[in-house]
Design a protein around this motif. Structure first.
Motif, short mmCIF file in Angstrom:
data_model
loop_
_atom_site.label_atom_id
_atom_site.label_comp_id
_atom_site.label_asym_id
_atom_site.label_seq_id
_atom_site.Cartn_x
_atom_site.Cartn_y
_atom_site.Cartn_z
N LEU A 194 6.16 9.87 -10.50
CA LEU A 194 5.03 9.34 -11.05
C LEU A 194 3.88 9.51 -10.18
CD1 LEU A 194 5.72 6.27 -13.17
CD2 LEU A 194 5.92 8.51 -14.09
N THR A 195 2.74 10.10 -10.47
CA THR A 195 1.51 10.00 -9.75
C THR A 195 1.16 8.65 -9.55
OG1 THR A 195 -0.11 10.30 -11.32
CG2 THR A 195 0.90 12.16 -10.31
N GLY A 196 0.35 8.17 -8.49
CA GLY A 196 -0.34 6.85 -8.52
C GLY A 196 -0.99 6.59 -10.00
N THR A 197 -1.81 7.25 -10.37
CA THR A 197 -2.34 6.83 -11.60
C THR A 197 -1.49 6.93 -13.03
OG1 THR A 197 -2.99 9.27 -12.17
CG2 THR A 197 -4.76 7.95 -11.07
N GLN A 198 -0.46 7.54 -12.77
CA GLN A 198 0.54 7.55 -14.01
C GLN A 198 1.39 6.33 -13.96
OE1 GLN A 198 2.82 11.12 -13.42
NE2 GLN A 198 1.61 12.24 -14.84
N ALA A 199 1.65 5.90 -12.55
CA ALA A 199 2.44 4.56 -12.17
C ALA A 199 1.43 3.31 -12.83
CB ALA A 199 2.70 4.61 -10.73
N LYS A 200 0.23 3.43 -12.55
CA LYS A 200 -0.75 2.34 -13.01
C LYS A 200 -0.64 2.14 -14.61
CE LYS A 200 -5.39 0.42 -12.49
NZ LYS A 200 -5.69 0.36 -13.76
N ALA A 201 -0.87 3.31 -15.12
CA ALA A 201 -0.51 3.48 -16.58
C ALA A 201 0.80 2.77 -17.18
CB ALA A 201 -1.22 4.74 -17.24
N GLN A 202 1.76 3.11 -16.51
CA GLN A 202 2.92 2.48 -16.86
C GLN A 202 3.31 1.18 -16.41
OE1 GLN A 202 4.86 4.14 -18.90
NE2 GLN A 202 4.13 5.96 -18.80
N GLY A 204 -3.18 10.47 -5.06
CA GLY A 204 -2.07 11.59 -4.49
C GLY A 204 -0.71 10.79 -4.33
N THR A 205 -0.63 9.62 -4.50
CA THR A 205 0.80 8.85 -4.28
C THR A 205 1.99 9.35 -5.13
OG1 THR A 205 -0.19 6.98 -3.45
CG2 THR A 205 1.80 6.84 -3.93
N VAL A 206 3.14 9.83 -4.61
CA VAL A 206 4.11 10.02 -5.50
C VAL A 206 5.07 8.67 -5.71
CG1 VAL A 206 6.18 11.52 -5.76
CG2 VAL A 206 4.28 12.53 -5.07
N THR A 207 5.34 8.08 -6.52
CA THR A 207 5.96 6.98 -6.64
C THR A 207 6.98 6.95 -7.82
OG1 THR A 207 5.89 4.53 -6.35
CG2 THR A 207 4.23 5.74 -7.99
N GLY A 208 7.50 5.74 -8.01
CA GLY A 208 8.72 5.73 -9.15
C GLY A 208 10.04 6.06 -8.67
N ALA A 235 0.88 -1.00 -0.04
CA ALA A 235 0.28 0.01 -0.18
C ALA A 235 0.83 1.35 -0.13
CB ALA A 235 -1.00 0.04 1.14
N LEU A 236 0.84 1.85 -0.91
CA LEU A 236 1.70 3.18 -1.31
C LEU A 236 0.79 4.53 -0.78
CD1 LEU A 236 3.23 2.38 -4.72
CD2 LEU A 236 3.73 1.49 -2.35
N LEU A 237 1.45 5.20 0.41
CA LEU A 237 0.62 6.32 0.87
C LEU A 237 1.17 7.73 0.05
CD1 LEU A 237 0.35 5.09 4.58
CD2 LEU A 237 -1.07 4.76 2.45
N ASP A 238 1.66 8.48 0.87
CA ASP A 238 2.17 9.78 0.39
C ASP A 238 3.21 9.64 -0.54
OD1 ASP A 238 0.52 10.26 2.72
OD2 ASP A 238 1.18 12.08 2.71
N THR A 239 4.24 8.80 -0.55
CA THR A 239 5.39 8.69 -1.07
C THR A 239 5.78 7.37 -1.10
OG1 THR A 239 5.93 11.18 -0.54
CG2 THR A 239 7.56 9.91 -1.73
N ALA A 240 6.33 6.86 -2.11
CA ALA A 240 7.03 5.49 -2.24
C ALA A 240 8.00 5.58 -3.53
CB ALA A 240 5.86 4.40 -2.27
#
Length: 348
Positions: free
Chosen positions: A253-261, A169-173, A145-150
């Motif tokens: 990436l945002t959470g939605t961008q990360a899902k698309a990628q 709202g997650t920032v990941t990558g 579970a990725l919260l604010d930042t991962a």
């Protein structure tokens, strides 16, 4: 609350003006004005507080549990205990919690809750290997579970899970490797600090802040960074074969961008991640208990409870100059670092 008034009244009568200690998780109120002095002590989380134990943070069926393992703040393989610091070794604590979840027969699935910018390359690799061995030994499903930042090594750890859930709202990558070196030669000269190194081996002081880095030294360090980066990318691609190659250049990436990628499986909050884990481990429609493994002096009352994880900080008397704390940091880091002193930050 009436019983607390009676207890306090009894203590006051017995002790008079003597100092006494009241320990309670409840509110304490007095009917009238009190002429006294109150001192509160917040003990740091310490490995001396005994082994981790399960704390129920969401009620449910006691025969089945979802264990929530939290990873917060800077990930370093070093103890965060002592003056101006709070917490313990996050790598050791992660292993201990996984071992507790494995030994608990009621635990049917695990949620690794991550809120971290990343950390040391070696520390993050060690934690991912522990998670992989945990899955191999006991077969319990794992949801990240990725919260604010991962980011960086934190996402690298998350990618080993069976399912990765992020919020919008997650920032990941941020899967990259950085080695922050600083040339403080001119600054040192202003304070009449002149290095007088005695070394055997031309490159024994490679990366020193006391002098500029030489081109050949930069090539050597770049080769190391490339090797570490290649290791991280290979592991993530093994777990996330659908991930596009261009997301491994360190971009966030945002959470939605990360899902698309292809880096994230589902978009949802922490409760959704727990529900996914419950479905994998217990079956749909079943509501298990959610537990967190905590030490006696580290209470948890909700799924968002955080174990403090703050590395050694400056005393506030000296300016916060990047590079002065290099000796306290690992060498190669995998983390999103928008500000150079982000290395010093830990949990919230």
């Amino acid at each position: 609350m009436r019983r607390y008034y009676l207890i306090l009244a009894g203590v006051l009568l017995a002790t008079g003006c003597e100092r006494f200690v009241v320990r309670t998780d409840n509110r304490v109120a007095f009917a009238g004005p009190v002429d006294t002095r109150v001192t509160t002590e917040l003990p740091p989380v310490s490995p001396n507080a005994g082994p981790v134990r399960p704390v129920v943070v969401t009620p449910g069926s006691s025969v089945s549990r979802v264990a929530l393992v939290d990873v917060d703040g800077l990930i370093l393989n070093t103890p965060f205990a002592g003056f101006s610091s709070l917490g313990e070794n996050p790598v050791a604590l992660f292993r201990e919690r996984l071992d507790a979840a494995e030994a608990d027969p009621c635990v049917k699935a695990v949620v690794v809750r991550i809120n971290s910018h990343g950390g040391g390359v070696a520390a993050c690799i060690a934690m991912r290997r522990d998670l992989e061995r945990f899955k191999s030994r006991c077969g319990k499903p794992v949801v990240a579970a990725l919260l604010d930042t991962a980011c960086g090594g934190a996402y690298y750890l998350a990618s080993a899970a069976d399912q990765v859930v992020a919020t919008e709202g997650t920032v990941t990558g941020g899967v990259g490797v950085v080695l922050n070196l600083f040339n403080l030669q001119d600054l040192m000269a202003q304070f009449n600090v002149i290095p007088q190194s005695i070394k055997a081996g031309d490159k024994a002081d490679i990366g020193s802040s006391a002098r500029p880095i030489q081109p050949e030294e930069k090539q050597l360090l770049q080769a190391m960074a490339d090797e570490f980066h290649g290791r991280l990318v290979a592991d993530v691609r093994k777990s996330r074969p659908a991930a596009r190659a261009d997301v491994f250049d360190g971009r966030i990436l945002t959470g939605t961008q990360a899902k698309a990628q292809g880096l994230v499986d589902q978009i949802g909050d922490l409760d959704h991640a727990v529900a996914v884990a419950a479905g994998l481990g217990c079956g749909d429609g079943f509501r298990p208990q959610v537990v967190m493994y905590r030490r006696a002096n580290d209470p948890a009352h909700s799924v968002y409870a955080v174990t403090a994880n703050v590395p050694l900080q400056g005393a506030g008397l000296l300016p916060n100059i990047p590079g002065l704390d290099r000796s306290k940091l690992p060498t190669f880091l995998s983390l999103w670092q928008p500000e150079l002193t982000m290395e010093k930050l830990g949990g919230k």
